[in-house]
Scaffold this motif. Structure first.
Motif, PDB file in Angstrom:
ATOM      1  N   PHE A 326       0.869  -1.173   0.000  1.00 48.97           N
ATOM      2  CA  PHE A 326       0.000   0.000   0.000  1.00 48.97           C
ATOM      3  C   PHE A 326       0.908   1.226   0.000  1.00 48.97           C
ATOM      4  CE2 PHE A 326      -2.594  -3.311   1.930  1.00 48.97           C
ATOM      5  CZ  PHE A 326      -3.823  -3.138   1.289  1.00 48.97           C
ATOM      6  N   ILE A 327       0.943   1.949  -1.108  1.00 46.99           N
ATOM      7  CA  ILE A 327       1.862   3.079  -1.287  1.00 46.99           C
ATOM      8  C   ILE A 327       1.048   4.346  -1.519  1.00 46.99           C
ATOM      9  CG2 ILE A 327       3.664   4.029  -2.785  1.00 46.99           C
ATOM     10  CD1 ILE A 327       4.571   1.150  -3.308  1.00 46.99           C
ATOM     11  N   GLY A 336       4.971   4.046   2.383  1.00 45.32           N
ATOM     12  CA  GLY A 336       4.359   2.733   2.211  1.00 45.32           C
ATOM     13  C   GLY A 336       4.087   2.092   3.551  1.00 45.32           C
ATOM     14  N   LEU A 337       2.907   1.468   3.679  1.00 43.14           N
ATOM     15  CA  LEU A 337       2.651   0.642   4.853  1.00 43.14           C
ATOM     16  C   LEU A 337       3.629  -0.529   4.832  1.00 43.14           C
ATOM     17  CD1 LEU A 337      -1.253   0.513   4.877  1.00 43.14           C
ATOM     18  CD2 LEU A 337       0.211   1.769   6.449  1.00 43.14           C
ATOM     19  N   LYS A 338       4.153  -0.873   5.976  1.00 41.51           N
ATOM     20  CA  LYS A 338       5.233  -1.867   5.983  1.00 41.51           C
ATOM     21  C   LYS A 338       4.693  -3.265   5.651  1.00 41.51           C
ATOM     22  CE  LYS A 338       5.112  -2.576  11.029  1.00 41.51           C
ATOM     23  NZ  LYS A 338       5.896  -2.674  12.264  1.00 41.51           N
ATOM     24  N   PRO A 339       5.310  -3.935   4.666  1.00 40.97           N
ATOM     25  CA  PRO A 339       4.950  -5.324   4.364  1.00 40.97           C
ATOM     26  C   PRO A 339       5.713  -6.308   5.241  1.00 40.97           C
ATOM     27  CG  PRO A 339       6.510  -4.556   2.746  1.00 40.97           C
ATOM     28  CD  PRO A 339       6.259  -3.392   3.666  1.00 40.97           C
ATOM     29  N   MET A 340       6.786  -5.825   5.878  1.00 39.89           N
ATOM     30  CA  MET A 340       7.600  -6.650   6.772  1.00 39.89           C
ATOM     31  C   MET A 340       8.201  -5.756   7.851  1.00 39.89           C
ATOM     32  SD  MET A 340       9.635  -9.278   4.257  1.00 39.89           S
ATOM     33  CE  MET A 340       8.769 -10.429   3.179  1.00 39.89           C
ATOM     34  N   TYR A 356      32.029  -7.003  18.759  1.00 41.35           N
ATOM     35  CA  TYR A 356      31.787  -8.444  18.623  1.00 41.35           C
ATOM     36  C   TYR A 356      31.323  -9.039  19.944  1.00 41.35           C
ATOM     37  CZ  TYR A 356      36.241  -9.390  21.009  1.00 41.35           C
ATOM     38  OH  TYR A 356      37.254  -9.467  21.929  1.00 41.35           O
ATOM     39  N   ARG A 357      31.694  -8.376  21.055  1.00 36.06           N
ATOM     40  CA  ARG A 357      31.274  -8.876  22.367  1.00 36.06           C
ATOM     41  C   ARG A 357      29.775  -8.680  22.597  1.00 36.06           C
ATOM     42  NH1 ARG A 357      36.010  -5.966  23.670  1.00 36.06           N
ATOM     43  NH2 ARG A 357      37.774  -7.274  24.319  1.00 36.06           N
ATOM     44  N   ASP A 358      29.172  -7.680  21.897  1.00 30.80           N
ATOM     45  CA  ASP A 358      27.750  -7.384  22.093  1.00 30.80           C
ATOM     46  C   ASP A 358      26.840  -8.404  21.416  1.00 30.80           C
ATOM     47  OD1 ASP A 358      28.323  -4.932  23.433  1.00 30.80           O
ATOM     48  OD2 ASP A 358      28.684  -3.985  21.477  1.00 30.80           O
ATOM     49  N   LEU A 359      27.371  -9.072  20.395  1.00 28.82           N
ATOM     50  CA  LEU A 359      26.537  -9.956  19.602  1.00 28.82           C
ATOM     51  C   LEU A 359      26.407 -11.328  20.270  1.00 28.82           C
ATOM     52  CD1 LEU A 359      26.965  -7.611  17.663  1.00 28.82           C
ATOM     53  CD2 LEU A 359      27.394  -9.266  15.825  1.00 28.82           C
ATOM     54  N   PRO A 360      25.279 -12.005  20.177  1.00 28.44           N
ATOM     55  CA  PRO A 360      24.140 -11.658  19.326  1.00 28.44           C
ATOM     56  C   PRO A 360      23.228 -10.596  19.940  1.00 28.44           C
ATOM     57  CG  PRO A 360      23.696 -13.700  20.488  1.00 28.44           C
ATOM     58  CD  PRO A 360      25.104 -13.316  20.829  1.00 28.44           C
ATOM     59  N   ILE A 361      22.664  -9.760  19.055  1.00 26.11           N
ATOM     60  CA  ILE A 361      21.598  -8.829  19.413  1.00 26.11           C
ATOM     61  C   ILE A 361      20.300  -9.437  18.903  1.00 26.11           C
ATOM     62  CG2 ILE A 361      20.639  -6.530  19.024  1.00 26.11           C
ATOM     63  CD1 ILE A 361      23.101  -6.572  20.825  1.00 26.11           C
ATOM     64  N   ARG A 362      19.319  -9.558  19.811  1.00 26.85           N
ATOM     65  CA  ARG A 362      18.058 -10.212  19.441  1.00 26.85           C
ATOM     66  C   ARG A 362      16.909  -9.242  19.673  1.00 26.85           C
ATOM     67  NH1 ARG A 362      20.537 -13.749  23.195  1.00 26.85           N
ATOM     68  NH2 ARG A 362      21.649 -15.515  22.234  1.00 26.85           N
ATOM     69  N   TYR A 363      16.209  -8.873  18.588  1.00 26.36           N
ATOM     70  CA  TYR A 363      15.052  -7.990  18.673  1.00 26.36           C
ATOM     71  C   TYR A 363      13.770  -8.792  18.440  1.00 26.36           C
ATOM     72  CZ  TYR A 363      18.285  -4.007  18.131  1.00 26.36           C
ATOM     73  OH  TYR A 363      19.289  -3.090  18.291  1.00 26.36           O
ATOM     74  N   ALA A 364      12.721  -8.423  19.159  1.00 31.41           N
ATOM     75  CA  ALA A 364      11.409  -9.046  18.972  1.00 31.41           C
ATOM     76  C   ALA A 364      10.350  -7.959  18.878  1.00 31.41           C
ATOM     77  CB  ALA A 364      11.086  -9.996  20.125  1.00 31.41           C
ATOM     78  N   GLU A 365       9.306  -8.232  18.102  1.00 26.10           N
ATOM     79  CA  GLU A 365       8.188  -7.297  17.954  1.00 26.10           C
ATOM     80  C   GLU A 365       6.970  -8.064  17.459  1.00 26.10           C
ATOM     81  OE1 GLU A 365       6.919  -3.160  15.626  1.00 26.10           O
ATOM     82  OE2 GLU A 365       8.689  -4.273  14.966  1.00 26.10           O
ATOM     83  N   ASN A 366       5.839  -7.845  18.116  1.00 23.46           N
ATOM     84  CA  ASN A 366       4.569  -8.289  17.555  1.00 23.46           C
ATOM     85  C   ASN A 366       4.126  -7.204  16.578  1.00 23.46           C
ATOM     86  OD1 ASN A 366       4.289 -10.733  19.028  1.00 23.46           O
ATOM     87  ND2 ASN A 366       3.680  -9.571  20.831  1.00 23.46           N
ATOM     88  N   GLY A 367       4.661  -7.288  15.371  1.00 25.25           N
ATOM     89  CA  GLY A 367       4.546  -6.182  14.427  1.00 25.25           C
ATOM     90  C   GLY A 367       3.458  -6.384  13.397  1.00 25.25           C
ATOM     91  N   LYS A 368       2.563  -5.410  13.290  1.00 20.09           N
ATOM     92  CA  LYS A 368       1.506  -5.431  12.280  1.00 20.09           C
ATOM     93  C   LYS A 368       2.099  -5.085  10.926  1.00 20.09           C
ATOM     94  CE  LYS A 368      -2.523  -5.315  13.297  1.00 20.09           C
ATOM     95  NZ  LYS A 368      -3.489  -6.409  13.579  1.00 20.09           N
ATOM     96  N   VAL A 369       1.813  -5.899   9.910  1.00 16.99           N
ATOM     97  CA  VAL A 369       2.278  -5.651   8.550  1.00 16.99           C
ATOM     98  C   VAL A 369       1.094  -5.706   7.595  1.00 16.99           C
ATOM     99  CG1 VAL A 369       4.593  -6.530   9.006  1.00 16.99           C
ATOM    100  CG2 VAL A 369       2.838  -8.081   8.143  1.00 16.99           C
ATOM    101  N   TYR A 370       1.320  -5.223   6.373  1.00 19.16           N
ATOM    102  CA  TYR A 370       0.219  -5.050   5.419  1.00 19.16           C
ATOM    103  C   TYR A 370       0.630  -5.570   4.048  1.00 19.16           C
ATOM    104  CZ  TYR A 370      -1.276  -1.933   9.134  1.00 19.16           C
ATOM    105  OH  TYR A 370      -1.627  -1.423  10.351  1.00 19.16           O
ATOM    106  N   ARG A 371      -0.213  -6.392   3.458  1.00 18.05           N
ATOM    107  CA  ARG A 371       0.018  -6.915   2.107  1.00 18.05           C
ATOM    108  C   ARG A 371      -1.257  -6.702   1.286  1.00 18.05           C
ATOM    109  NH1 ARG A 371       3.843 -11.202   3.160  1.00 18.05           N
ATOM    110  NH2 ARG A 371       5.284 -10.304   4.693  1.00 18.05           N
ATOM    111  N   LYS A 372      -1.103  -6.155   0.109  1.00 13.32           N
ATOM    112  CA  LYS A 372      -2.260  -5.832  -0.741  1.00 13.32           C
ATOM    113  C   LYS A 372      -2.650  -7.047  -1.565  1.00 13.32           C
ATOM    114  CE  LYS A 372      -1.867  -2.900  -4.143  1.00 13.32           C
ATOM    115  NZ  LYS A 372      -1.619  -1.639  -4.872  1.00 13.32           N
ATOM    116  N   GLU A 373      -3.258  -8.026  -0.896  1.00 13.46           N
ATOM    117  CA  GLU A 373      -3.747  -9.213  -1.591  1.00 13.46           C
ATOM    118  C   GLU A 373      -4.953  -8.839  -2.460  1.00 13.46           C
ATOM    119  OE1 GLU A 373      -2.197 -11.961  -1.331  1.00 13.46           O
ATOM    120  OE2 GLU A 373      -1.191 -12.051   0.626  1.00 13.46           O
TER     121      GLU A 373
END
Length: 649
Positions: A326-327, A336-340, A356-373
């Motif tokens: 959706f653009i 654009g609405l995010k597709p991912m 290198y000592r900081d890694l791994p960095i792990r991010y999480a999100e219950n993220g709403k995405v949009y696909r123009k089916e």
């Protein structure tokens, strides 16, 4: 058919399923190759597969192709037979209706369909069409393939606008096209088909629906007739029983009955509204994943629903997903609405410096995405415009790949086993439309393959099914009636770190590229929720159930005690049925509402200060101590048991 001349001067090599090679003439077809292997196989050949693509037996082979021969004993035979059944449907329609325009009629996983324009038909007409199909099968017409020039094809298809449109596309790549003829009827088609209509087993027409031509809602709405075909009556009966069971479990019907969600005109198609009971289930699913993420060391982030398209150009989504986005413009900027969610997470990682000592960095999100089916593809929660991914993105050193992928796979199997779901795994490799070098892709695929091999997992290789940015391990699971669903995934990505110029400082004080991992434990909440509704037929485990306990007073005289009992269970989702109704009706209502447990209280219970407990299996126990039942509920929820079991010991 006679055997081909094996003395042709020019020879090519085809690769057989066992890895052996067969030399054949350069103009050989699939059928010719079968005869080279053996006369019996040649006579039994129905179709072939060239590099995994199902083709007619008359299709030429080419040097180096991987060839499989399809006979009536092959898994693909049913697909070929159903394609021929679709032709019988179109022939029957044209016998019964004048001025009908034919569109397309492919086989599907469960049967086939054919699309028609200018066809006025309803469900009551299907029986007559079925009778006509049976007559066509009984006539045992030979199904003849014919190569036709583009010019002759145009003449044959005069007055068929949709076929002519298809022909125009074929003409750009071919000098000839193929027609298949059975009796008086013929169709433009690439095949493959069985040899005669008499080889088609039993056919049943299932339903009528509307479908846009080419799946584009800007095009004409056509009439689609769905059907199925099997080799024998018993297989058809088994299918119809499974279909009836699936309809009984339809999440759209159950969602309405349980007040879980709705999709209304006021929001638009594919944009679900979650009602309180539905949101309760989703919140439990969210909490479950959040606990897993917390234990695994993920930090929660949040990204907006809309970004400038500069971000999507940079990530590669714009060039690969533009048609599905959706653009819109705001002033001089394009958004654009995010597709991912992944580009937003990459932008967060990019915003600071890392060692290198900081890694791994792990991010999480219950993220709403949009696909123009396409609107015609939207269906309940199974395919929507807006959905939520239990997304996770990791930024790691190359030497951490194996450990992190294995830990993610442990999280995924924890989820699937919690719901007692059988599952299979597949390694999905580079698709045709992708970004990145061959070297990057080869490295990524090898890493995932090593993890699967080292853990001794059985898995399939799905060629070309990877994400555009990297290969992945996909999990598919079975529901209660044996249907397979796509769900969790873990994806390795060497491309997005390159596109976003992501870096960390290594032990050598030089900058290095991190590896990015994409993972989802459910896939999407909407699809997983839909599957759970149908898997459990709305009878959720206690820990998920929107209403866990309902207190049923036998009479109005017991209503006060019923509320006092309910207060004892205020740590649970409990309701009191205080309606002026008989106990039998209250029990039936609680059963229909799929409440796991009912507490029944009357004079005896009130006098003794205890309760009677009834479960969804209609078993009942009297003289139950309130504290004993509370402790059982706590344990059943804590252990996330899949079924109420207080009365099952």
């Amino acid at each position: 058919m006679s055997e081909p001349d094996s003395q042709s001067q020019e020879q090519i090599t085809v690769v057989l399923p066992d890895g052996s090679e067969l030399e054949v003439a350069s103009d050989a077809t699939v059928e010719d190759c079968a005869y080279e292997i053996g006369p019996g196989l040649g006579r039994d050949t129905v179709a072939g597969k060239l590099d995994g693509e199902l083709v007619a037996k008359e299709e030429p082979v080419y040097d180096g192709v991987e060839l499989e021969i399809v006979t009536d004993g092959s898994e693909e035979y049913l697909e070929v037979m159903r394609h021929s059944a679709a032709h019988c449907l179109a022939q029957a329609v044209e016998r019964h209706y004048d001025d009908v325009d034919l569109a397309i009629g492919p086989p599907t996983d469960e049967g086939f369909y054919y699309d028609f324009d200018n066809l006025d038909v309803d469900e009551e007409d299907l029986a007559a069409l079925e009778d006509e199909i049976e007559a066509i099968i009984a006539e045992d017409y030979e199904i003849e393939r014919e190569d036709v020039s583009i010019e002759e094809a145009e003449e044959r298809l005069a007055g068929e606008p949709y076929k002519l449109e298809l022909l125009e596309e074929f003409a750009d790549e071919n000098d000839t096209v193929t027609f298949y003829k059975q009796g008086e009827w013929e169709d433009l088609c690439a095949g493959p088909h069985v040899d005669s209509t008499g080889e088609i087993g039993v056919v049943e027409l299932l339903e009528i629906a509307g479908a846009y031509w080419r799946g584009d809602e800007e095009n004409t709405m056509q009439t689609r007739i769905y059907g199925t075909a099997f080799e024998d009556e018993s297989d058809l009966e088994d299918f119809l029983e499974r279909k009836q069971e699936a309809e009984k479990r339809d999440h759209r019907r159950i969602g309405n009955e349980m007040n879980l969600f709705s999709i209304q005109d006021v929001t638009g198609p594919g944009l679900p509204l979650y009602h309180p009971p539905g949101k309760t289930v989703l919140k439990e699913l969210e909490d479950f994943v959040e606990d897993l993420n917390k234990d695994a060391g993920y930090d929660y982030v949040e990204t907006p629903h809309v970004f400038k398209t500069d971000l999507w150009h940079r990530s590669g989504h714009y060039e690969n997903y533009q048609d599905d986005m959706f653009i819109f413009d705001v002033g001089d900027d394009e958004f654009g609405l995010k597709p991912m969610n992944c580009p937003g997470h990459a932008a967060i990682f990019q915003d600071q410096s890392w060692s290198y000592r900081d890694l791994p960095i792990r991010y999480a999100e219950n993220g709403k995405v949009y696909r123009k089916e396409q609107r015609g593809e939207l269906s309940g929660l199974s395919r929507v415009w807006a959905f939520t991914i239990d997304d996770g993105h990791l930024f790691i050193r190359p030497d951490q790949i194996r450990q992190e992928v294995e830990e993610i796979m442990d999280m995924i199997t924890d989820v699937l086993e919690t719901f007692d779901l059988e599952y299979e795994m597949a390694l999905a490799t580079r698709p045709e439309k992708s970004v990145g070098s061959d070297e990057i892709w080869d490295r990524a695929e090898e890493q995932l393959e090593n993890v699967l091999e080292n853990r001794a997992h059985d898995y399939e290789v799905e060629e070309g099914d990877g994400a555009f940015y990297g290969p992945k391990i996909d999990f598919a699971f079975e529901d209660a009636i044996g249907r397979s669903w796509d769900g969790p995934t873990v994806q390795l990505d060497f491309n997005m770190p390159e596109r976003f110029d992501l870096n960390y400082v290594g032990e050598d004080n030089e900058e290095h590229r991190p590896v990015m991992i994409h993972r989802a434990l459910y896939g999407s909440y909407e699809r997983f929720f839909m599957m759970l509704i149908e898997h459990y037929e709305g009878r959720f485990p206690l820990w998920l159930a929107p209403e866990q306990v309902r207190v049923l007073p036998i009479s109005d005289d017991n209503l006060g005690y019923a509320h006092r009992v309910a207060n004892e269970f205020d740590d649970f989702r409990v309701e009191v049925d205080g309606r002026d109704s008989t106990l039998e009706r209250k029990i039936r209502a609680a059963h229909d509402d799929r409440v796991p447990y009912q507490i029944i209280v009357g004079d005896n219970e009130e006098d003794d200060g205890n309760i009677s407990v009834r479960d969804r299996f209609e078993d009942q126990e009297y003289d139950v101590e309130i504290e004993d039942f509370k402790q059982h509920l706590e344990a059943e929820i804590e252990e996330q048991r899949t079924q109420p079991d207080f009365l099952q010991d």
